[in-house]
Design a protein around this motif. Structure first.
Motif, PDB file in Angstrom:
ATOM      1  N   MET A 110      36.554  28.656  22.903  1.00  0.00           N
ATOM      2  CA  MET A 110      37.439  28.750  24.031  1.00  0.00           C
ATOM      3  C   MET A 110      36.815  27.995  25.188  1.00  0.00           C
ATOM      4  N   ALA A 111      37.509  26.973  25.678  1.00  0.00           N
ATOM      5  CA  ALA A 111      37.010  26.136  26.774  1.00  0.00           C
ATOM      6  C   ALA A 111      37.337  26.803  28.097  1.00  0.00           C
ATOM      7  N   ARG A 112      36.473  26.571  29.048  1.00  0.00           N
ATOM      8  CA  ARG A 112      36.647  27.189  30.344  1.00  0.00           C
ATOM      9  C   ARG A 112      36.615  26.124  31.422  1.00  0.00           C
ATOM     10  N   ASN A 113      37.473  26.203  32.389  1.00  0.00           N
ATOM     11  CA  ASN A 113      37.526  25.231  33.468  1.00  0.00           C
ATOM     12  C   ASN A 113      36.360  25.514  34.417  1.00  0.00           C
ATOM     13  N   MET A 114      35.428  24.553  34.519  1.00  0.00           N
ATOM     14  CA  MET A 114      34.224  24.757  35.332  1.00  0.00           C
ATOM     15  C   MET A 114      34.480  24.527  36.815  1.00  0.00           C
ATOM     16  N   SER A 115      35.566  23.837  37.181  1.00  0.00           N
ATOM     17  CA  SER A 115      35.777  23.516  38.591  1.00  0.00           C
ATOM     18  C   SER A 115      36.380  24.680  39.366  1.00  0.00           C
ATOM     19  N   THR A 116      37.021  25.615  38.701  1.00  0.00           N
ATOM     20  CA  THR A 116      37.623  26.748  39.391  1.00  0.00           C
ATOM     21  C   THR A 116      36.719  27.963  39.248  1.00  0.00           C
ATOM     22  N   PRO A 117      36.121  28.404  40.359  1.00  0.00           N
ATOM     23  CA  PRO A 117      35.264  29.586  40.252  1.00  0.00           C
ATOM     24  C   PRO A 117      36.092  30.832  40.005  1.00  0.00           C
ATOM     25  N   THR A 118      35.527  31.724  39.247  1.00  0.00           N
ATOM     26  CA  THR A 118      36.210  32.977  38.971  1.00  0.00           C
ATOM     27  C   THR A 118      36.106  33.881  40.185  1.00  0.00           C
ATOM     28  N   PRO A 119      37.135  34.690  40.447  1.00  0.00           N
ATOM     29  CA  PRO A 119      37.060  35.583  41.603  1.00  0.00           C
ATOM     30  C   PRO A 119      35.915  36.573  41.435  1.00  0.00           C
ATOM     31  N   VAL A 120      35.256  36.820  42.535  1.00  0.00           N
ATOM     32  CA  VAL A 120      34.088  37.699  42.520  1.00  0.00           C
ATOM     33  C   VAL A 120      34.513  39.088  42.963  1.00  0.00           C
ATOM     34  N   THR A 121      34.222  40.059  42.154  1.00  0.00           N
ATOM     35  CA  THR A 121      34.444  41.448  42.527  1.00  0.00           C
ATOM     36  C   THR A 121      33.098  41.994  42.974  1.00  0.00           C
ATOM     37  N   PRO A 122      32.983  42.358  44.278  1.00  0.00           N
ATOM     38  CA  PRO A 122      31.693  42.846  44.749  1.00  0.00           C
ATOM     39  C   PRO A 122      31.253  44.090  44.001  1.00  0.00           C
ATOM     40  N   ALA A 123      29.978  44.137  43.740  1.00  0.00           N
ATOM     41  CA  ALA A 123      29.395  45.299  43.066  1.00  0.00           C
ATOM     42  C   ALA A 123      29.391  46.472  44.030  1.00  0.00           C
ATOM     43  N   PRO A 124      29.329  47.682  43.528  1.00  0.00           N
ATOM     44  CA  PRO A 124      29.226  48.834  44.428  1.00  0.00           C
ATOM     45  C   PRO A 124      27.999  48.678  45.323  1.00  0.00           C
ATOM     46  N   GLN A 125      28.174  49.017  46.588  1.00  0.00           N
ATOM     47  CA  GLN A 125      27.116  48.811  47.560  1.00  0.00           C
ATOM     48  C   GLN A 125      26.088  49.934  47.507  1.00  0.00           C
TER      49      GLN A 125
ATOM     50  N   VAL B 117      25.838  33.420  31.912  1.00  0.00           N
ATOM     51  CA  VAL B 117      25.000  32.313  32.378  1.00  0.00           C
ATOM     52  C   VAL B 117      25.870  31.277  33.079  1.00  0.00           C
ATOM     53  N   ASN B 118      27.049  30.986  32.526  1.00  0.00           N
ATOM     54  CA  ASN B 118      27.964  30.033  33.165  1.00  0.00           C
ATOM     55  C   ASN B 118      28.404  30.511  34.546  1.00  0.00           C
ATOM     56  N   GLU B 119      28.625  31.814  34.714  1.00  0.00           N
ATOM     57  CA  GLU B 119      28.983  32.360  36.029  1.00  0.00           C
ATOM     58  C   GLU B 119      27.857  32.119  37.035  1.00  0.00           C
ATOM     59  N   VAL B 120      26.616  32.365  36.619  1.00  0.00           N
ATOM     60  CA  VAL B 120      25.466  32.149  37.502  1.00  0.00           C
ATOM     61  C   VAL B 120      25.375  30.673  37.880  1.00  0.00           C
ATOM     62  N   VAL B 121      25.545  29.787  36.887  1.00  0.00           N
ATOM     63  CA  VAL B 121      25.469  28.346  37.151  1.00  0.00           C
ATOM     64  C   VAL B 121      26.586  27.921  38.102  1.00  0.00           C
ATOM     65  N   ASN B 122      27.794  28.468  37.937  1.00  0.00           N
ATOM     66  CA  ASN B 122      28.904  28.135  38.846  1.00  0.00           C
ATOM     67  C   ASN B 122      28.590  28.550  40.282  1.00  0.00           C
ATOM     68  N   HIS B 123      28.029  29.738  40.458  1.00  0.00           N
ATOM     69  CA  HIS B 123      27.665  30.181  41.810  1.00  0.00           C
ATOM     70  C   HIS B 123      26.581  29.282  42.400  1.00  0.00           C
TER      71      HIS B 123
ATOM     72  N   GLU C 277      25.033  24.941  46.099  1.00  0.00           N
ATOM     73  CA  GLU C 277      24.493  23.589  46.290  1.00  0.00           C
ATOM     74  C   GLU C 277      25.482  22.732  47.062  1.00  0.00           C
ATOM     75  N   GLY C 278      26.768  22.860  46.738  1.00  0.00           N
ATOM     76  CA  GLY C 278      27.798  22.118  47.460  1.00  0.00           C
ATOM     77  C   GLY C 278      27.900  22.534  48.912  1.00  0.00           C
ATOM     78  N   MET C 279      27.695  23.814  49.199  1.00  0.00           N
ATOM     79  CA  MET C 279      27.773  24.319  50.579  1.00  0.00           C
ATOM     80  C   MET C 279      26.532  23.952  51.396  1.00  0.00           C
TER      81      MET C 279
END
Length: 188
Positions: A1-16, A77-83, A88-90
């Motif tokens: 299953m291929a995944r689009n690397m340019s669109t970041p997945t929405p982040v759900t904040p972890a419980p604080q 791992v892909n999620e970490v690399v995307n973040h 890096e872009g920012m």
């Protein structure tokens, strides 16, 4: 299953955590700074998720031999690399400088919030110590003035009162009578 690397997945904040400054105290600032904070929070969440996935996979492997298919470690791992790629872009548009000591403390596994708390407590302790010294000197001066007035009654009227002492320190002019008596005390 291929995944689009340019669109970041929405982040759900972890419980604080109870000591976390985010969401319990204030929202992220607007603009680029807030986006950066949210991306860093997303990276922290992704790293946490990666760690728990690896630990869970290791415990499952002990129970059943073989079977590598279907492991979600690669996705994590892909999620970490995307973040990291987003950060890096920012980085080109951020001009905030981070003190080197903060980075060294983080590398040494020290919490910067704890270090800040320790430094504030140290400053408060030193402030109390200095206030104690000031109080001791004031009390000594009062005792000295009383002893001088008792042993040398002719000097009693010339000893400065605390209110006159503070006026002299602040640069306010001292009464002419005091100036005349100081001339007599100095032998002129």
């Amino acid at each position: 299953m291929a995944r689009n690397m340019s669109t970041p997945t929405p982040v759900t904040p972890a419980p604080q955590a109870p000591d976390s400054p985010r969401e319990s105290e204030s929202p992220p600032p607007p603009g680029l700074q807030g986006d950066l904070e949210m991306e860093l929070l997303g990276l922290a969440t992704a790293l946490y998720n990666l760690g728990t996935t690896v630990v869970n996979d290791l415990t499952k492997e002990k129970d059943k031999p073989g079977g590598v298919a279907g492991k979600p470690v690669g996705m994590r791992v892909n999620e970490v690399v995307n973040h990291l790629a987003t950060l890096e872009g920012m980085s080109g548009s951020i001009d905030t400088m981070v003190p080197m000591q903060v980075l060294v403390d983080i590398d040494n596994s020290r919490n910067p919030m704890q270090l800040t708390k320790d430094r504030i407590e140290r400053a408060a302790t030193e402030n109390q110590f200095m206030n104690g010294k000031i109080h001791a000197i004031d009390s000594y001066r009062k005792m000295l003035d009383e002893a001088l007035a008792q042993n040398f009654p002719e000097l009693g009227e010339h000893l400065m009162e605390p209110s006159l002492h503070t006026a002299a320190q602040s640069g306010e002019p001292v009464k002419a009578e005091e100036d005349a008596s100081n001339v007599l005390l100095n032998g002129a």
